[in-house]
Design a protein around this motif. Structure first.
Motif, PDB file in Angstrom:
ATOM      1  N   GLN A  50      45.138  29.564  47.568  1.00  0.00           N
ATOM      2  CA  GLN A  50      44.496  28.887  48.694  1.00  0.00           C
ATOM      3  C   GLN A  50      45.315  27.686  49.159  1.00  0.00           C
ATOM      4  OE1 GLN A  50      40.787  26.207  48.649  1.00  0.00           O
ATOM      5  NE2 GLN A  50      39.956  28.267  48.972  1.00  0.00           N
ATOM      6  N   TRP A  74      39.199  33.408  47.937  1.00  0.00           N
ATOM      7  CA  TRP A  74      40.025  32.193  47.892  1.00  0.00           C
ATOM      8  C   TRP A  74      40.918  32.107  49.128  1.00  0.00           C
ATOM      9  CZ3 TRP A  74      39.581  27.996  45.071  1.00  0.00           C
ATOM     10  CH2 TRP A  74      39.002  28.049  43.789  1.00  0.00           C
ATOM     11  N   ARG A  77      39.067  31.608  52.615  1.00  0.00           N
ATOM     12  CA  ARG A  77      38.579  30.240  52.804  1.00  0.00           C
ATOM     13  C   ARG A  77      39.668  29.286  53.277  1.00  0.00           C
ATOM     14  NH1 ARG A  77      34.696  29.303  47.493  1.00  0.00           N
ATOM     15  NH2 ARG A  77      32.819  30.346  48.303  1.00  0.00           N
ATOM     16  N   VAL A 107      32.492  35.113  54.107  1.00  0.00           N
ATOM     17  CA  VAL A 107      33.803  35.268  54.742  1.00  0.00           C
ATOM     18  C   VAL A 107      34.050  36.708  55.197  1.00  0.00           C
ATOM     19  CG1 VAL A 107      34.838  33.332  53.500  1.00  0.00           C
ATOM     20  CG2 VAL A 107      34.939  35.633  52.500  1.00  0.00           C
TER      21      VAL A 107
END
Length: 218
Positions: A50, A74, A77, A107
């Motif tokens: 990330q 991860w 985001r 997501v």
């Protein structure tokens, strides 16, 4: 140093720098309950992905190997508004679990899960891609690297997981298809003038392995 020590250090890092996250933990639980292999990246590795995506301002991400969607969450985001993530998965069951996990994490609308052999799907992926994460079968890593490079923009990153395999990559007596694939991939990277790269050994709750990180220069 032992596996117990490595795990204890990872747990310290989680407590200090990677706070508990219900959606991510639920994704791991759902994957486990579905009988999927426990081979998702560790939390600190997920956060590294990330941070890398955020550092380069990634708006388009490609993932090869979805599993239960843990690393996908991860990475998703890290995307800014309007960003997109394409993830490729061979097993329909894994893709189904991943879709539920992504939706539960909020997501799902950012992620396009494509089902099938990655080498069959990659020609249909639209570039340019800012960051590619390869976490699939090592045998095909040379081809995955070449396809990722084709799709990448200058300044983009390619991150390949599981490149050390408890030291097997450096063991000349190991000539398995998996290890030969990793060596061939590194040979291609080293000979490719359009990239610069390094690899890091990692130890932790996932054992002894490593990451190769490739910067696409041009």
């Amino acid at each position: 140093m032992t596996q117990e020590t490595w795990t204890e250090v990872d747990e310290y890092i989680f407590d200090a720098l990677v706070p508990s996250d219900p959606a991510l933990e639920a994704a791991l639980t759902a994957s486990d309950e579905a009988g999927m292999p426990a081979i998702a990246v560790a939390p600190n590795q997920g956060k590294l992905l990330q941070l890398l995506a955020r550092t380069i301002g990634a708006r388009s991400i490609l993932e090869i190997g979805t599993l239960g969607g843990y690393s996908t969450i991860w990475l998703a985001r890290a995307l800014p508004p309007g960003g997109r993530l394409v993830t490729l998965e061979y097993y329909p069951k894994f893709a189904d679990v991943a879709r539920k996990n992504l939706d539960a994490a909020g997501v799902g609308d950012l992620v396009d899960i494509r089902l099938g052999e990655a080498l069959d799907l990659l020609p249909g992926v639209e570039g340019p891609i800012d960051l590619t994460f390869v976490d699939a079968d090592r045998v095909n890593n040379p081809a995955y690297f070449q396809e990722a490079l084709r799709l990448s923009r200058p300044g983009g990153l390619i991150v390949i997981d599981n490149v050390v395999r408890a030291g097997a990559v450096a063991d000349p007596s190991n000539t398995s298809d998996e290890i030969m694939g990793l060596r061939r991939m590194h040979e291609l990277i080293a000979a490719e003038p359009r990239v610069d790269a390094t690899a890091l050994q990692t130890v932790g709750m996932k054992g002894h392995d490593g990451l190769t990180i490739v910067l696409v220069k041009a």
